[in-house]
Design an enzyme around this catalytic site. Sequence first.
Site, mmCIF file in Angstrom:
data_model
loop_
_atom_site.group_PDB
_atom_site.id
_atom_site.type_symbol
_atom_site.label_atom_id
_atom_site.label_comp_id
_atom_site.label_asym_id
_atom_site.label_seq_id
_atom_site.Cartn_x
_atom_site.Cartn_y
_atom_site.Cartn_z
ATOM 1 N N THR A 134 0.834 -1.213 0.000
ATOM 2 C CA THR A 134 0.000 0.000 0.000
ATOM 3 C C THR A 134 0.869 1.264 0.000
ATOM 4 O O THR A 134 1.999 1.245 0.497
ATOM 5 C CB THR A 134 -0.875 -0.010 1.273
ATOM 6 O OG1 THR A 134 -1.431 1.278 1.473
ATOM 7 C CG2 THR A 134 -0.073 -0.334 2.524
ATOM 8 N N ASP A 135 0.291 2.357 -0.473
ATOM 9 C CA ASP A 135 1.006 3.645 -0.412
ATOM 10 C C ASP A 135 1.063 4.188 1.017
ATOM 11 O O ASP A 135 1.800 5.129 1.296
ATOM 12 C CB ASP A 135 0.363 4.674 -1.345
ATOM 13 C CG ASP A 135 -1.086 5.004 -0.999
ATOM 14 O OD1 ASP A 135 -1.666 4.343 -0.109
ATOM 15 O OD2 ASP A 135 -1.642 5.941 -1.621
ATOM 16 N N GLU A 136 0.281 3.583 1.927
ATOM 17 C CA GLU A 136 0.225 4.123 3.293
ATOM 18 C C GLU A 136 1.559 3.956 4.035
ATOM 19 O O GLU A 136 1.800 4.620 5.037
ATOM 20 C CB GLU A 136 -0.943 3.490 4.067
ATOM 21 C CG GLU A 136 -2.250 3.748 3.344
ATOM 22 C CD GLU A 136 -3.512 3.384 4.112
ATOM 23 O OE1 GLU A 136 -3.487 3.391 5.351
ATOM 24 O OE2 GLU A 136 -4.530 3.117 3.450
ATOM 25 N N TYR A 160 -1.643 -0.334 10.982
ATOM 26 C CA TYR A 160 -1.770 -1.030 9.688
ATOM 27 C C TYR A 160 -0.569 -0.731 8.801
ATOM 28 O O TYR A 160 0.094 -1.661 8.301
ATOM 29 C CB TYR A 160 -3.064 -0.594 8.980
ATOM 30 C CG TYR A 160 -3.110 -0.954 7.507
ATOM 31 C CD1 TYR A 160 -3.123 -2.286 7.094
ATOM 32 C CD2 TYR A 160 -3.125 0.041 6.511
ATOM 33 C CE1 TYR A 160 -3.150 -2.619 5.731
ATOM 34 C CE2 TYR A 160 -3.166 -0.290 5.161
ATOM 35 C CZ TYR A 160 -3.175 -1.613 4.774
ATOM 36 O OH TYR A 160 -3.197 -1.940 3.435
ATOM 37 N N LYS A 164 2.432 -3.189 7.310
ATOM 38 C CA LYS A 164 2.691 -3.382 5.876
ATOM 39 C C LYS A 164 4.124 -2.955 5.552
ATOM 40 O O LYS A 164 4.799 -3.598 4.743
ATOM 41 C CB LYS A 164 1.702 -2.574 5.029
ATOM 42 C CG LYS A 164 0.280 -3.087 5.038
ATOM 43 C CD LYS A 164 0.113 -4.489 4.460
ATOM 44 C CE LYS A 164 0.315 -4.562 2.964
ATOM 45 N NZ LYS A 164 -0.022 -5.910 2.417
HETATM 46 P P1 NAD Z 1 -9.329 -7.484 2.321
HETATM 47 O O1 NAD Z 1 -9.325 -7.221 3.781
HETATM 48 O O2 NAD Z 1 -10.569 -7.218 1.530
HETATM 49 O O3 NAD Z 1 -8.951 -9.012 2.048
HETATM 50 C C1 NAD Z 1 -7.912 -9.659 2.734
HETATM 51 C C2 NAD Z 1 -8.045 -11.152 2.487
HETATM 52 O O4 NAD Z 1 -6.962 -11.800 3.187
HETATM 53 C C3 NAD Z 1 -9.336 -11.747 3.012
HETATM 54 O O5 NAD Z 1 -9.917 -12.617 2.049
HETATM 55 C C4 NAD Z 1 -8.912 -12.522 4.258
HETATM 56 O O6 NAD Z 1 -9.713 -13.655 4.514
HETATM 57 C C5 NAD Z 1 -7.483 -12.908 3.896
HETATM 58 N N1 NAD Z 1 -6.650 -13.127 5.089
HETATM 59 C C6 NAD Z 1 -6.543 -12.302 6.166
HETATM 60 N N2 NAD Z 1 -5.728 -12.850 7.090
HETATM 61 C C7 NAD Z 1 -5.292 -14.023 6.555
HETATM 62 C C8 NAD Z 1 -4.432 -15.031 7.028
HETATM 63 N N3 NAD Z 1 -3.837 -14.943 8.225
HETATM 64 N N4 NAD Z 1 -4.171 -16.099 6.229
HETATM 65 C C9 NAD Z 1 -4.757 -16.208 4.993
HETATM 66 N N5 NAD Z 1 -5.621 -15.278 4.524
HETATM 67 C C10 NAD Z 1 -5.884 -14.206 5.295
HETATM 68 O O7 NAD Z 1 -8.098 -6.675 1.750
HETATM 69 P P2 NAD Z 1 -7.942 -5.898 0.362
HETATM 70 O O8 NAD Z 1 -8.476 -4.537 0.531
HETATM 71 O O9 NAD Z 1 -8.423 -6.752 -0.733
HETATM 72 O O10 NAD Z 1 -6.348 -5.782 0.289
HETATM 73 C C11 NAD Z 1 -5.576 -6.830 -0.287
HETATM 74 C C12 NAD Z 1 -4.111 -6.439 -0.224
HETATM 75 O O11 NAD Z 1 -3.897 -5.232 -0.957
HETATM 76 C C13 NAD Z 1 -3.600 -6.180 1.200
HETATM 77 O O12 NAD Z 1 -2.299 -6.700 1.288
HETATM 78 C C14 NAD Z 1 -3.611 -4.668 1.306
HETATM 79 O O13 NAD Z 1 -2.629 -4.230 2.216
HETATM 80 C C15 NAD Z 1 -3.290 -4.265 -0.106
HETATM 81 N N6 NAD Z 1 -3.804 -2.947 -0.521
HETATM 82 C C16 NAD Z 1 -5.126 -2.630 -0.326
HETATM 83 C C17 NAD Z 1 -5.609 -1.403 -0.771
HETATM 84 C C18 NAD Z 1 -7.072 -1.030 -0.620
HETATM 85 O O14 NAD Z 1 -7.452 0.086 -0.951
HETATM 86 N N7 NAD Z 1 -7.941 -1.915 -0.144
HETATM 87 C C19 NAD Z 1 -4.754 -0.505 -1.420
HETATM 88 C C20 NAD Z 1 -3.420 -0.873 -1.595
HETATM 89 C C21 NAD Z 1 -2.958 -2.091 -1.162
HETATM 90 P P1 TYD Z 2 -10.733 3.925 4.490
HETATM 91 O O1 TYD Z 2 -11.713 3.493 3.447
HETATM 92 O O2 TYD Z 2 -10.804 3.292 5.846
HETATM 93 O O3 TYD Z 2 -9.286 3.770 3.850
HETATM 94 P P2 TYD Z 2 -7.825 4.262 4.429
HETATM 95 O O4 TYD Z 2 -7.978 4.689 5.828
HETATM 96 O O5 TYD Z 2 -7.011 3.027 4.298
HETATM 97 O O6 TYD Z 2 -7.397 5.353 3.511
HETATM 98 O O7 TYD Z 2 -10.886 5.483 4.691
HETATM 99 C C1 TYD Z 2 -10.731 6.391 3.622
HETATM 100 C C2 TYD Z 2 -10.815 7.798 4.161
HETATM 101 O O8 TYD Z 2 -12.147 8.022 4.645
HETATM 102 C C3 TYD Z 2 -9.919 8.033 5.357
HETATM 103 O O9 TYD Z 2 -9.423 9.368 5.302
HETATM 104 C C4 TYD Z 2 -10.831 7.862 6.558
HETATM 105 C C5 TYD Z 2 -12.151 8.359 6.047
HETATM 106 N N1 TYD Z 2 -13.364 7.698 6.619
HETATM 107 C C6 TYD Z 2 -14.424 8.484 7.087
HETATM 108 O O10 TYD Z 2 -14.373 9.725 7.061
HETATM 109 N N2 TYD Z 2 -15.516 7.849 7.587
HETATM 110 C C7 TYD Z 2 -15.616 6.490 7.639
HETATM 111 O O11 TYD Z 2 -16.646 5.964 8.131
HETATM 112 C C8 TYD Z 2 -14.525 5.697 7.143
HETATM 113 C C9 TYD Z 2 -14.580 4.198 7.198
HETATM 114 C C10 TYD Z 2 -13.418 6.357 6.629
#
Ligand code: NAD
Ligand code: TYD
Length: 354
Positions: A134-136, A160, A164
Amino acid sequence: MKTIIITGGAGFIGSHVVRLFVNKYPDYRIVNLDALTYAGNLANLSDIENAPNYMFVRGDITDAAFLTDLFAQYQPDGVIHLAAESHVDRSITDPMSFVMTNVVGTVNLLNAAKACWQANAGGFEGKRFYHVSTDEVYGSLHNDNEFFTEETAYDPQSPYSASKAASDHFVRAYGNTYKLPVVLSNCSNNYGPNHFPEKLIPLMIHNIQTNKPLPVYGKGENVRDWLYVVDHARAIDVIFHNGRLGETYNIGGFNEWKNIDLVHLLCRIMDQKLGRPEGTSAQLITYVTDRAGHDLRYAIDAHKIMNELGWQPSLQFEEGLAKTVDWFLANQEWLNNVTSGAYQGYYEGMYANR
Ligand code: NAD
Ligand code: TYD
Protein backbone atom coordinates in the site's frame (compact mmCIF):
# COMPACT_ATOMS: atom_id res chain seq x y z
CA MET A 1 1.20 -25.58 -16.78
CA LYS A 2 2.31 -22.91 -14.28
CA THR A 3 0.93 -22.94 -10.75
CA ILE A 4 0.40 -19.59 -9.03
CA ILE A 5 -0.60 -19.28 -5.39
CA ILE A 6 -2.62 -16.11 -4.82
CA THR A 7 -3.07 -15.34 -1.12
CA GLY A 8 -6.10 -13.38 0.09
CA GLY A 9 -8.03 -14.25 -3.09
CA ALA A 10 -11.39 -14.24 -1.30
CA GLY A 11 -10.96 -10.60 -0.26
CA PHE A 12 -11.75 -7.40 -2.12
CA ILE A 13 -8.72 -6.92 -4.38
CA GLY A 14 -7.65 -10.57 -4.34
CA SER A 15 -10.97 -11.68 -5.82
CA HIS A 16 -10.45 -9.38 -8.82
CA VAL A 17 -6.89 -10.63 -9.28
CA VAL A 18 -8.00 -14.28 -9.08
CA ARG A 19 -10.82 -13.68 -11.60
CA LEU A 20 -8.50 -11.89 -14.03
CA PHE A 21 -5.86 -14.65 -13.88
CA VAL A 22 -8.34 -17.55 -14.06
CA ASN A 23 -10.05 -16.06 -17.12
CA LYS A 24 -6.98 -14.68 -18.89
CA TYR A 25 -4.58 -17.58 -18.34
CA PRO A 26 -6.39 -20.90 -18.86
CA ASP A 27 -3.00 -22.63 -18.88
CA TYR A 28 -2.21 -21.48 -15.33
CA ARG A 29 -3.44 -23.35 -12.28
CA ILE A 30 -4.58 -20.69 -9.81
CA VAL A 31 -4.57 -21.71 -6.16
CA ASN A 32 -6.47 -19.25 -4.00
CA LEU A 33 -5.12 -19.50 -0.44
CA ASP A 34 -7.29 -17.67 2.06
CA ALA A 35 -8.12 -18.07 5.75
CA LEU A 36 -11.65 -16.64 5.24
CA THR A 37 -11.44 -14.11 8.03
CA TYR A 38 -14.34 -11.64 8.31
CA ALA A 39 -12.97 -10.01 5.12
CA GLY A 40 -12.91 -13.20 3.03
CA ASN A 41 -16.04 -13.97 1.04
CA LEU A 42 -16.07 -16.77 -1.51
CA ALA A 43 -19.26 -15.37 -3.01
CA ASN A 44 -16.88 -12.80 -4.54
CA LEU A 45 -15.74 -15.62 -6.85
CA SER A 46 -18.99 -17.48 -7.47
CA ASP A 47 -18.72 -16.87 -11.25
CA ILE A 48 -15.39 -18.71 -11.57
CA GLU A 49 -15.49 -21.20 -8.68
CA ASN A 50 -15.99 -24.15 -11.06
CA ALA A 51 -13.34 -23.13 -13.59
CA PRO A 52 -11.01 -26.08 -14.29
CA ASN A 53 -7.87 -24.02 -13.64
CA TYR A 54 -9.06 -22.68 -10.26
CA MET A 55 -8.92 -24.12 -6.80
CA PHE A 56 -9.51 -22.83 -3.31
CA VAL A 57 -7.54 -23.84 -0.23
CA ARG A 58 -8.59 -22.58 3.16
CA GLY A 59 -5.52 -21.90 5.30
CA ASP A 60 -3.84 -19.38 7.52
CA ILE A 61 -0.50 -17.81 6.57
CA THR A 62 0.42 -17.50 10.25
CA ASP A 63 0.71 -21.32 10.25
CA ALA A 64 4.26 -22.05 8.98
CA ALA A 65 3.89 -25.86 8.99
CA PHE A 66 0.73 -25.64 6.91
CA LEU A 67 2.52 -23.45 4.35
CA THR A 68 5.44 -25.87 4.08
CA ASP A 69 3.03 -28.71 3.24
CA LEU A 70 1.05 -26.54 0.83
CA PHE A 71 4.15 -25.50 -1.12
CA ALA A 72 5.41 -29.12 -1.20
CA GLN A 73 2.05 -30.25 -2.55
CA TYR A 74 1.50 -27.57 -5.20
CA GLN A 75 5.11 -26.68 -6.17
CA PRO A 76 4.11 -23.15 -7.24
CA ASP A 77 6.04 -21.24 -9.88
CA GLY A 78 4.84 -17.95 -8.46
CA VAL A 79 3.21 -16.33 -5.46
CA ILE A 80 1.07 -13.21 -5.52
CA HIS A 81 0.65 -12.18 -1.90
CA LEU A 82 -2.40 -10.11 -0.98
CA ALA A 83 -3.59 -11.74 2.26
CA ALA A 84 -3.57 -9.14 5.01
CA GLU A 85 -5.50 -7.42 7.70
CA SER A 86 -6.39 -4.30 5.74
CA HIS A 87 -8.52 -1.87 7.74
CA VAL A 88 -6.81 1.04 9.53
CA ASP A 89 -9.58 1.46 12.14
CA ARG A 90 -9.29 -2.21 13.15
CA SER A 91 -5.50 -1.84 13.41
CA ILE A 92 -6.02 0.91 15.99
CA THR A 93 -8.12 -1.35 18.24
CA ASP A 94 -6.27 -4.62 17.58
CA PRO A 95 -2.71 -4.06 16.31
CA MET A 96 -1.49 -7.57 17.16
CA SER A 97 -3.64 -9.32 14.56
CA PHE A 98 -1.95 -7.02 11.99
CA VAL A 99 1.48 -8.03 13.25
CA MET A 100 0.53 -11.70 13.04
CA THR A 101 -0.93 -11.77 9.54
CA ASN A 102 0.89 -8.93 7.83
CA VAL A 103 4.36 -9.42 9.31
CA VAL A 104 4.62 -12.99 10.64
CA GLY A 105 2.38 -14.34 7.87
CA THR A 106 4.48 -12.66 5.17
CA VAL A 107 7.74 -13.98 6.62
CA ASN A 108 6.21 -17.48 6.83
CA LEU A 109 5.27 -17.22 3.18
CA LEU A 110 8.76 -16.02 2.19
CA ASN A 111 10.29 -18.96 4.09
CA ALA A 112 7.94 -21.47 2.49
CA ALA A 113 8.65 -20.17 -1.03
CA LYS A 114 12.40 -20.03 -0.41
CA ALA A 115 12.60 -23.57 1.01
CA CYS A 116 10.37 -25.05 -1.69
CA TRP A 117 12.24 -23.42 -4.58
CA GLN A 118 15.70 -24.12 -3.12
CA ALA A 119 14.82 -27.80 -2.84
CA ASN A 120 14.25 -27.99 -6.62
CA ALA A 121 16.98 -28.53 -9.21
CA GLY A 122 16.18 -25.23 -10.92
CA GLY A 123 16.32 -23.25 -7.67
CA PHE A 124 14.92 -19.75 -8.05
CA GLU A 125 15.10 -19.82 -11.89
CA GLY A 126 11.78 -18.74 -13.40
CA LYS A 127 10.18 -18.25 -9.98
CA ARG A 128 8.64 -15.03 -8.66
CA PHE A 129 7.35 -13.80 -5.30
CA TYR A 130 5.14 -10.74 -5.75
CA HIS A 131 4.21 -8.78 -2.64
CA VAL A 132 1.21 -6.45 -2.90
CA SER A 133 1.44 -3.42 -0.62
CA THR A 134 0.00 0.00 0.00
CA ASP A 135 1.01 3.65 -0.41
CA GLU A 136 0.22 4.12 3.29
CA VAL A 137 3.78 2.90 4.13
CA TYR A 138 5.04 6.31 2.95
CA GLY A 139 3.12 8.16 5.66
CA SER A 140 1.22 11.38 5.21
CA LEU A 141 1.78 14.22 2.71
CA HIS A 142 1.31 17.82 3.84
CA ASN A 143 2.22 19.90 0.74
CA ASP A 144 -0.03 19.95 -2.30
CA ASN A 145 2.82 19.56 -4.78
CA GLU A 146 4.31 16.43 -3.14
CA PHE A 147 3.71 12.87 -4.38
CA PHE A 148 4.87 9.43 -3.22
CA THR A 149 7.49 8.03 -5.57
CA GLU A 150 9.29 4.70 -5.31
CA GLU A 151 12.16 6.61 -3.66
CA THR A 152 10.06 8.22 -0.91
CA ALA A 153 11.32 7.16 2.52
CA TYR A 154 9.01 4.94 4.53
CA ASP A 155 7.24 6.76 7.36
CA PRO A 156 4.22 4.65 8.40
CA GLN A 157 1.87 6.30 10.86
CA SER A 158 -0.82 3.73 11.70
CA PRO A 159 -0.46 0.19 13.08
CA TYR A 160 -1.77 -1.03 9.69
CA SER A 161 0.80 0.87 7.66
CA ALA A 162 3.57 -0.02 10.14
CA SER A 163 2.77 -3.72 9.68
CA LYS A 164 2.69 -3.38 5.88
CA ALA A 165 5.97 -1.43 5.95
CA ALA A 166 7.56 -4.19 8.03
CA SER A 167 6.36 -6.82 5.56
CA ASP A 168 7.74 -4.80 2.61
CA HIS A 169 11.12 -4.58 4.36
CA PHE A 170 11.17 -8.34 4.91
CA VAL A 171 10.37 -9.01 1.25
CA ARG A 172 13.21 -6.73 0.12
CA ALA A 173 15.53 -8.26 2.74
CA TYR A 174 14.84 -11.75 1.35
CA GLY A 175 15.56 -10.44 -2.15
CA ASN A 176 18.83 -8.92 -1.00
CA THR A 177 20.02 -11.61 1.41
CA TYR A 178 18.87 -14.87 -0.21
CA LYS A 179 18.40 -13.56 -3.78
CA LEU A 180 14.76 -14.61 -3.61
CA PRO A 181 13.18 -13.30 -6.86
CA VAL A 182 10.87 -10.65 -5.44
CA VAL A 183 8.88 -7.77 -6.87
CA LEU A 184 6.66 -5.31 -4.98
CA SER A 185 3.97 -2.74 -5.62
CA ASN A 186 2.45 0.00 -3.48
CA CYS A 187 -1.01 1.07 -4.54
CA SER A 188 -3.34 3.90 -3.56
CA ASN A 189 -6.91 3.42 -2.21
CA ASN A 190 -9.04 1.03 -4.25
CA TYR A 191 -12.80 1.07 -4.79
CA GLY A 192 -15.24 -1.09 -6.74
CA PRO A 193 -17.36 -4.26 -6.55
CA ASN A 194 -16.85 -6.63 -3.57
CA HIS A 195 -15.52 -3.83 -1.35
CA PHE A 196 -16.23 -4.68 2.28
CA PRO A 197 -18.67 -2.11 3.70
CA GLU A 198 -16.41 -1.03 6.55
CA LYS A 199 -14.36 1.09 4.13
CA LEU A 200 -15.39 4.63 3.18
CA ILE A 201 -17.04 4.21 -0.24
CA PRO A 202 -19.11 1.01 0.31
CA LEU A 203 -20.05 2.16 3.83
CA MET A 204 -21.39 5.43 2.46
CA ILE A 205 -23.29 3.69 -0.37
CA HIS A 206 -24.88 1.31 2.12
CA ASN A 207 -25.78 4.06 4.59
CA ILE A 208 -27.22 6.33 1.92
CA GLN A 209 -29.38 3.49 0.68
CA THR A 210 -30.64 2.67 4.17
CA ASN A 211 -30.96 6.32 5.30
CA LYS A 212 -28.36 6.03 8.05
CA PRO A 213 -25.94 8.80 9.07
CA LEU A 214 -22.83 9.19 6.90
CA PRO A 215 -19.94 9.39 9.39
CA VAL A 216 -17.26 11.76 8.08
CA TYR A 217 -14.16 11.72 10.27
CA GLY A 218 -12.93 15.12 11.53
CA LYS A 219 -13.61 17.90 9.02
CA GLY A 220 -13.58 15.58 6.01
CA GLU A 221 -10.49 17.34 4.66
CA ASN A 222 -8.27 14.26 4.40
CA VAL A 223 -7.30 13.41 0.83
CA ARG A 224 -7.17 9.93 -0.74
CA ASP A 225 -6.10 8.94 -4.25
CA TRP A 226 -8.71 6.51 -5.63
CA LEU A 227 -8.22 3.73 -8.18
CA TYR A 228 -10.82 1.33 -9.61
CA VAL A 229 -10.01 -2.14 -8.30
CA VAL A 230 -9.98 -3.79 -11.73
CA ASP A 231 -7.28 -1.34 -12.80
CA HIS A 232 -5.23 -2.42 -9.79
CA ALA A 233 -5.71 -6.07 -10.80
CA ARG A 234 -4.55 -5.19 -14.34
CA ALA A 235 -1.46 -3.51 -12.90
CA ILE A 236 -0.72 -6.59 -10.79
CA ASP A 237 -0.93 -8.75 -13.92
CA VAL A 238 1.53 -6.49 -15.76
CA ILE A 239 3.98 -6.31 -12.85
CA PHE A 240 3.81 -10.04 -12.15
CA HIS A 241 4.68 -10.82 -15.77
CA ASN A 242 6.90 -7.91 -16.85
CA GLY A 243 8.06 -6.06 -13.73
CA ARG A 244 11.81 -6.18 -13.12
CA LEU A 245 12.90 -8.40 -10.23
CA GLY A 246 13.88 -6.51 -7.11
CA GLU A 247 11.90 -3.47 -8.21
CA THR A 248 8.99 -1.64 -6.63
CA TYR A 249 6.17 -0.07 -8.65
CA ASN A 250 3.79 2.57 -7.32
CA ILE A 251 0.24 2.22 -8.65
CA GLY A 252 -2.30 5.06 -8.74
CA GLY A 253 -4.57 6.97 -11.07
CA PHE A 254 -3.66 10.62 -10.27
CA ASN A 255 -7.13 10.92 -8.75
CA GLU A 256 -7.12 12.81 -5.45
CA TRP A 257 -10.31 13.58 -3.59
CA LYS A 258 -11.04 15.25 -0.26
CA ASN A 259 -13.27 12.86 1.69
CA ILE A 260 -16.06 15.40 2.03
CA ASP A 261 -16.09 16.16 -1.71
CA LEU A 262 -16.19 12.46 -2.47
CA VAL A 263 -19.08 11.89 -0.06
CA HIS A 264 -21.01 14.77 -1.69
CA LEU A 265 -20.37 13.30 -5.15
CA LEU A 266 -21.61 9.90 -3.94
CA CYS A 267 -24.71 11.54 -2.48
CA ARG A 268 -25.46 13.19 -5.84
CA ILE A 269 -24.99 9.93 -7.75
CA MET A 270 -27.15 8.03 -5.25
CA ASP A 271 -29.92 10.67 -5.33
CA GLN A 272 -30.05 10.24 -9.11
CA LYS A 273 -29.97 6.43 -9.04
CA LEU A 274 -32.57 6.18 -6.28
CA GLY A 275 -34.81 8.85 -7.81
CA ARG A 276 -34.52 11.10 -4.76
CA PRO A 277 -34.64 14.92 -5.01
CA GLU A 278 -31.10 16.36 -5.28
CA GLY A 279 -29.70 17.15 -1.83
CA THR A 280 -31.65 14.44 0.00
CA SER A 281 -28.73 12.09 0.76
CA ALA A 282 -26.32 14.90 1.69
CA GLN A 283 -28.56 15.66 4.67
CA LEU A 284 -27.31 12.39 6.18
CA ILE A 285 -23.71 13.67 6.40
CA THR A 286 -22.59 13.66 10.04
CA TYR A 287 -19.19 14.85 11.20
CA VAL A 288 -17.79 12.47 13.83
CA THR A 289 -14.67 12.28 16.01
CA ASP A 290 -11.56 12.03 13.88
CA ARG A 291 -9.58 8.80 13.51
CA ALA A 292 -6.57 8.74 15.86
CA GLY A 293 -3.42 9.71 13.97
CA HIS A 294 -5.42 10.24 10.75
CA ASP A 295 -3.06 10.61 7.74
CA LEU A 296 -3.84 13.87 5.94
CA ARG A 297 -3.10 13.09 2.32
CA TYR A 298 -1.94 10.25 0.09
CA ALA A 299 -1.00 10.85 -3.56
CA ILE A 300 0.86 8.49 -5.85
CA ASP A 301 3.27 9.35 -8.64
CA ALA A 302 2.59 6.45 -11.02
CA HIS A 303 4.97 7.47 -13.82
CA LYS A 304 7.27 4.48 -13.36
CA ILE A 305 4.67 1.79 -14.07
CA MET A 306 3.13 3.91 -16.83
CA ASN A 307 6.42 4.61 -18.63
CA GLU A 308 8.16 1.29 -18.02
CA LEU A 309 5.31 -1.20 -18.27
CA GLY A 310 2.75 0.76 -20.31
CA TRP A 311 0.00 0.43 -17.69
CA GLN A 312 -2.74 3.09 -17.56
CA PRO A 313 -5.95 3.26 -15.55
CA SER A 314 -8.88 2.42 -17.82
CA LEU A 315 -11.67 4.29 -16.04
CA GLN A 316 -12.31 7.91 -15.12
CA PHE A 317 -13.40 8.31 -11.49
CA GLU A 318 -17.00 9.45 -12.11
CA GLU A 319 -17.49 6.48 -14.44
CA GLY A 320 -15.92 4.03 -11.98
CA LEU A 321 -17.92 5.39 -9.09
CA ALA A 322 -21.22 5.19 -11.03
CA LYS A 323 -20.32 1.60 -12.02
CA THR A 324 -19.59 0.80 -8.37
CA VAL A 325 -22.90 2.25 -7.18
CA ASP A 326 -24.70 0.26 -9.91
CA TRP A 327 -22.93 -2.91 -8.75
CA PHE A 328 -23.96 -2.41 -5.11
CA LEU A 329 -27.56 -1.62 -6.07
CA ALA A 330 -27.73 -4.69 -8.33
CA ASN A 331 -26.11 -6.97 -5.74
CA GLN A 332 -28.33 -6.33 -2.77
CA GLU A 333 -28.09 -9.98 -1.74
CA TRP A 334 -24.28 -9.78 -1.55
CA LEU A 335 -24.57 -6.72 0.70
CA ASN A 336 -27.33 -8.23 2.85
CA ASN A 337 -25.30 -11.42 3.30
CA VAL A 338 -22.24 -9.40 4.33
CA THR A 339 -24.08 -7.15 6.76
CA SER A 340 -26.01 -10.08 8.30
CA GLY A 341 -22.93 -12.35 8.48
CA ALA A 342 -24.59 -15.01 6.29
CA TYR A 343 -21.67 -14.81 3.80
CA GLN A 344 -19.53 -16.71 6.27
CA GLY A 345 -21.57 -19.84 5.55
CA TYR A 346 -20.78 -19.74 1.80
CA TYR A 347 -17.71 -21.95 2.18
CA GLU A 348 -19.57 -24.72 3.98
CA GLY A 349 -22.50 -24.38 1.55
CA MET A 350 -20.18 -24.63 -1.42
CA TYR A 351 -18.48 -27.79 -0.20
CA ALA A 352 -21.62 -29.39 1.18
CA ASN A 353 -22.98 -29.33 -2.39
CA ARG A 354 -20.06 -31.28 -3.85
P1 NAD B 1 -9.33 -7.48 2.32
O1 NAD B 1 -9.32 -7.22 3.78
O2 NAD B 1 -10.57 -7.22 1.53
O3 NAD B 1 -8.95 -9.01 2.05
C1 NAD B 1 -7.91 -9.66 2.73
C2 NAD B 1 -8.04 -11.15 2.49
O4 NAD B 1 -6.96 -11.80 3.19
C3 NAD B 1 -9.34 -11.75 3.01
O5 NAD B 1 -9.92 -12.62 2.05
C4 NAD B 1 -8.91 -12.52 4.26
O6 NAD B 1 -9.71 -13.65 4.51
C5 NAD B 1 -7.48 -12.91 3.90
N1 NAD B 1 -6.65 -13.13 5.09
C6 NAD B 1 -6.54 -12.30 6.17
N2 NAD B 1 -5.73 -12.85 7.09
C7 NAD B 1 -5.29 -14.02 6.56
C8 NAD B 1 -4.43 -15.03 7.03
N3 NAD B 1 -3.84 -14.94 8.23
N4 NAD B 1 -4.17 -16.10 6.23
C9 NAD B 1 -4.76 -16.21 4.99
N5 NAD B 1 -5.62 -15.28 4.52
C10 NAD B 1 -5.88 -14.21 5.29
O7 NAD B 1 -8.10 -6.67 1.75
P2 NAD B 1 -7.94 -5.90 0.36
O8 NAD B 1 -8.48 -4.54 0.53
O9 NAD B 1 -8.42 -6.75 -0.73
O10 NAD B 1 -6.35 -5.78 0.29
C11 NAD B 1 -5.58 -6.83 -0.29
C12 NAD B 1 -4.11 -6.44 -0.22
O11 NAD B 1 -3.90 -5.23 -0.96
C13 NAD B 1 -3.60 -6.18 1.20
O12 NAD B 1 -2.30 -6.70 1.29
C14 NAD B 1 -3.61 -4.67 1.31
O13 NAD B 1 -2.63 -4.23 2.22
C15 NAD B 1 -3.29 -4.27 -0.11
N6 NAD B 1 -3.80 -2.95 -0.52
C16 NAD B 1 -5.13 -2.63 -0.33
C17 NAD B 1 -5.61 -1.40 -0.77
C18 NAD B 1 -7.07 -1.03 -0.62
O14 NAD B 1 -7.45 0.09 -0.95
N7 NAD B 1 -7.94 -1.91 -0.14
C19 NAD B 1 -4.75 -0.50 -1.42
C20 NAD B 1 -3.42 -0.87 -1.60
C21 NAD B 1 -2.96 -2.09 -1.16
P1 TYD C 1 -10.73 3.92 4.49
O1 TYD C 1 -11.71 3.49 3.45
O2 TYD C 1 -10.80 3.29 5.85
O3 TYD C 1 -9.29 3.77 3.85
P2 TYD C 1 -7.83 4.26 4.43
O4 TYD C 1 -7.98 4.69 5.83
O5 TYD C 1 -7.01 3.03 4.30
O6 TYD C 1 -7.40 5.35 3.51
O7 TYD C 1 -10.89 5.48 4.69
C1 TYD C 1 -10.73 6.39 3.62
C2 TYD C 1 -10.81 7.80 4.16
O8 TYD C 1 -12.15 8.02 4.65
C3 TYD C 1 -9.92 8.03 5.36
O9 TYD C 1 -9.42 9.37 5.30
C4 TYD C 1 -10.83 7.86 6.56
C5 TYD C 1 -12.15 8.36 6.05
N1 TYD C 1 -13.36 7.70 6.62
C6 TYD C 1 -14.42 8.48 7.09
O10 TYD C 1 -14.37 9.73 7.06
N2 TYD C 1 -15.52 7.85 7.59
C7 TYD C 1 -15.62 6.49 7.64
O11 TYD C 1 -16.65 5.96 8.13
C8 TYD C 1 -14.53 5.70 7.14
C9 TYD C 1 -14.58 4.20 7.20
C10 TYD C 1 -13.42 6.36 6.63
